[in-house]
Design an enzyme around this catalytic site. Structure first.
Site: not given
Ligand code: B3K
Ligand code: ZN
Length: 815
Positions: A112, A240-243, A275-276, A298
């Site tokens: 992302e 962090a990232m929600e993959n 959140h994730e 978000e």
């Molecule tokens: N969705 C990601 C953020 C990605 C940022 C990219 N530059 C984390 C979050 O908001 O949960």
């Molecule tokens: Zn988020």
């Protein structure tokens, strides 16, 4: 190139299935893709950046076309077809940490917003959703991707956009747990870390299980795969990232044990894990049509994590903390050159729009919507949202229509919250006549919005004569009338019911003593403290009514966490923002001196109470009540340090057996200028711990009276590493956060920040761009400082080869 919301067009092709094979190698990773496209137009455009194309075929026939800088354009059959490609990439040279990269010998990804195009050719846009199957070839023992493990790889049955793709490979160990969902399915939970970190995963695992349970109970949302993996990575651009099914975390937001993490760290870990996880429904199952709709996932997910943290901890304390953050970051953004609507309309680089406005104001907008339609209306609307849009890529229009359909309310005016930038100001006039109290509210700033104003009325003795009621301000000026036997005292904007600036004459001391709404009680104390600080800056003494009111509250019996917050004086940057808003040019040195004088006076006023407030340390447990007591203890310890030269704090430092106490005592000592020995001891003890050492760097700069000098010394430290975003931020963001230090009259703070942004930009443009926003406050200051800040922005802009990220930011700030 400017991307505009108005130019949106649907994708030319739908992807039916994606098959990926990775042959991992540090400098020559091969990515082999097989993408099945449904019938569409005659021309296909695929995104692709920094990819070495080895071969590509359409329906088995080699293509003749060659890629350009940003992708590949192909003539394709009008029936369904298969595109296959093999590309080569170099993860070890990827210091930007976007796409596939390496961190401490482990492979990981961050896609992302537009990182997938650095992995392979693909329509890299969120409205193209497809199921993925992934194979990873490598000698490394742990190979992970999205979805469920299947023979020879991973299969993700849930259609997803490419930004949710993830891959991890490394020498990792799992901290294991499990969760039984509401329909009785067993989910394997794993937190993957480097060997040696297994003993720091317990808290995050508990937070994950609490999040999964909460989302079932409160939103009726169940997890949808057989496994949920979290991986901790040391080099990461954000939190962090929600993959899908494979969340990747900055290790500092996962790893924690009492000796290494503070109570605040624990709270943040719980919030980010939640959140994730919550993104699995708000973001992944229902995603964004395009990046302008980022707040759709978000804002909603922040709102959900705030609700969760309030339920786990204290709603009042959580609200105060969230509003402090909102004002410090979002109101600041909204009042400067970086202001943009919650749903922006144009960008150069989308990574620059992961902002406080999209996230935090985006969450506020949802909080207002919930107040306006009520809890039941909100619940009905959310059920409809999940029913109607599961599996889709949506817009803010879709979101609002769900509320309109579920509640029958017209939200055309409300929508302005999404489309207009700026913080509205609400002016309040009161009148009392013939047994009637009249409140006249007027709103300024943009076109009139729907503003929910939560109001309570108090009697002269502090009793509540009108419990909290929500007024709906929709007109430019509106009067609300209430019968009242005597003139009441109004408590307006309770719980901070809307993200606005309130302009109103108020008796802060009375509200500090009597308001029945905890948020407004805190707010009164803060407003009073700011009034006092403005007076001290202008040469007045520290006011006794403030000292008395605060002393009464702090020695009373309210929740310790609340009392600790009340003791926290307004920050220097916060004060500068307030002065500027009231037409005064802030002088950073005077603000610092005034704040110190207030702390000193408060310490003296509380002299007899401090040791009771400090109490003695308790054996550490993670429960919020205990964390609140510890926060109060440390706030009192910091005051006592101003009276005893740090003697008690030095004892607390020596005796500390948890990081909250250890870092808290170190901060007390540094603040009164006697922390050098403790800092050396801290370094000797923790030099092998990256996460803890970040605190050591930050605290020394934050609490220094010579932040520029201290930063200059710390960047020479052998452990300073600009390639690691956490370390870079620990040092360079701390410089920008030391208000008087950064705004030093000779401009040395500005130069030092610009030097480091220019150096970081070629290595990691995303992080450099994000940190450049420290310059966005230039218009608050005197002409000399303004000129110096703008000079640095122009110097940044003139740097040859500047990234699109940093160029957009600097350009927007300097105009
Ligand atoms: N969705 C990601 C953020 C990605 C940022 C990219 N530059 C984390 C979050 O908001 O949960
Ligand atoms: Zn988020």
């Amino acid at each position: 190139m400017t991307v505009r919301l108005a130019d949106y067009t649907p994708p030319s092709h739908i992807v039916e299935h994606v098959d990926l094979t990775f042959r991992l190698h540090p400098t020559q990773t091969r990515v082999i893709s097989r993408i099945r496209f449904a019938a569409g137009g005659p021309v296909l455009r695929l995104d692709g950046e920094k990819l070495r194309l080895i071969s590509a075929r359409v329906d088995g026939v080699a293509i003749a076309e060659q890629p350009d800088e940003t992708g590949l354009t192909l003539a394709v059959p009008e029936a369904a077809f298969t595109f296959e490609a093999e590309v080569e990439i170099s993860p070890s040279e990827n210091t930007a940490l976007e796409g596939l990269y390496m961190s401490n010998g482990m492979y990981c990804t961050q896609c992302e917003a537009e990182g997938f195009r650095k992995i392979t050719f693909y329509p890299d846009r969120p409205d193209v959703m497809a199921p993925f199957r992934v194979r990873i070839e490598s000698d490394l023992p742990v190979l992970l991707s999205n979805g469920d493990p299947v023979d020879g790889g991973w299969d993700d049955p849930w259609p997803k956009p490419s930004y949710l793709f993830a891959l991890v490979a490394g020498d990792l160990v799992a901290h294991r747990g499990s969760f039984t969902t509401m329909s009785g399915r067993e989910v394997a939970l794993n937190i993957w870390v480097r060997p040696g970190d297994e003993d720091r995963c317990d808290y995050a695992m508990g937070a994950l299980i609490r999040s999964m349970k909460w989302d079932e109970q409160v939103y009726g949302r169940e997890y949808d795969l057989s496994v949920f993996n979290i991986v901790a990575v040391d080099d990461f651009n954000m939190g962090a990232m929600e993959n899908k099914g494979l969340n990747i975390f900055n290790s500092k937001y996962v790893l924690a044990r009492p000796e290494t993490a503070t109570d605040e760290d624990f709270a943040r870990i719980e919030a980010i894990i939640a959140h994730e996880y919550f993104h699995n429904w708000t973001g992944n199952r229902i995603t964004c049509r395009d990046w302008f709709q980022l707040c759709l996932k978000e804002g909603l997910t922040v709102f959900r994590d705030q609700q969760f943290s309030g339920d786990m901890r204290s709603h009042a304390v959580k609200r105060i903390e969230d509003v402090l953050m909102l004002r410090a970051r979002q109101f600041r953004e909204d009042s400067g050159p970086l202001a943009h609507p919650v749903r922006p309309e144009a960008y150069e680089e989308i990574n620059n729009f992961y902002t406080a406005t999209v996230y935090e104001k985006g969450a506020e907008v949802i909080g207002m919507l919930k107040l306006l339609v009520g809890d039941e209306g909100y619940a009905r609307a959310l059920d409809l949202y999940f029913d109607r849009h599961d599996g889709q890529a949506c817009t803010i229009e879709d979101w609002l229509r769900v509320f309109e359909d579920a509640t029958g309310r017209d939200l055309a005016q409300f929508k302005r919250w999404y489309t207009e930038a700026g913080t509205p100001r609400v002016h309040v006039e009161e009148a009392y006549e013939n047994g009637e109290y009249a409140l006249t509210l007027s709103q300024k700033g943009g076109s009139p919005k729907v503003i929910p104003i939560a109001l309570g009325l108090l009697g002269a003795n502090g009793d509540e004569v009108l419990p909290t009621t929500v007024l709906e301000l929709t007109e430019p000026v509106q009067t609300f009338r209430f019968p009242a036997a005597a003139r009441p005292v109004a408590s307006v904007l309770r719980g901070f019911s809307a993200p606005v600036e309130l302009e109103m004459q108020r008796d802060h001391a009375f509200l500090l003593a009597h308001d029945t709404d905890p948020f407004n009680r805190w707010e009164a104390g803060r407003a009073l403290a700011k009034e006092v600080m403005a007076g001290v800056i202008a040469g007045a003494p520290v006011r006794a009514d403030w000292l008395d009111g605060l002393a009464a509250l702090v020695t009373g019996d309210m929740d310790p966490a609340f009392r600790a917050l009340a003791l926290r004086l307004p920050g220097e940057d916060d004060m500068a923002q307030t002065l500027h808003a009231s037409g005064v040019v802030p002088d950073p040195d005077r603000i610092r001196a005034a704040r110190k004088a207030m702390a000193q006076a408060l310490a003296e006023r509380l002299r007899g109470d401090l040791s009771a407030l400090i109490g003695s340390p308790e054996p550490w447990s993670p429960d919020p009540a205990q964390a609140g007591r510890r926060a109060l203890r440390l706030a009192a310890l910091s005051l006592l340090s101003r009276l005893d030269g740090g003697a008690e704090a030095a004892r607390a430092y020596a005796a500390a057996d948890n990081m909250t106490e250890e870092a808290g005592a170190l901060a007390c000592l540094l603040e009164v200028g006697v922390g050098a020995d403790a800092a050396l001891a801290f370094e000797a003890k923790w030099r092998h711990d990256r996460i803890v050492m970040d605190k050591w760097f930050t605290l020394q700069i934050l609490h220094s009276d010579d932040a520029v000098g201290m930063t200059g010394r710390l960047v020479q430290h052998p452990l300073f590493d600009m390639k690691n975003p956490n370390r870079f931020r620990a040092v360079i963001s701390a410089l920008a956060a030391n208000h008087a230090g950064f705004h030093r009259a000779d401009g040395a703070g500005y130069r030092l920040l610009a030097d480091w942004l220019i150096r970081l930009d070629p290595v990691n443009p995303q992080t450099a761009a994000r940190m450049s926003s420290a310059f966005d406050s230039w218009s608050r200051y005197d002409a000399d400082r303004q000129a110096m800040m703008k000079d640095q922005l122009r110097r940044i802009l003139a740097t040859p080869g500047l990234s699109r990220d940093l160029a957009e930011m600097a350009g927007r700030m300097v105009g």
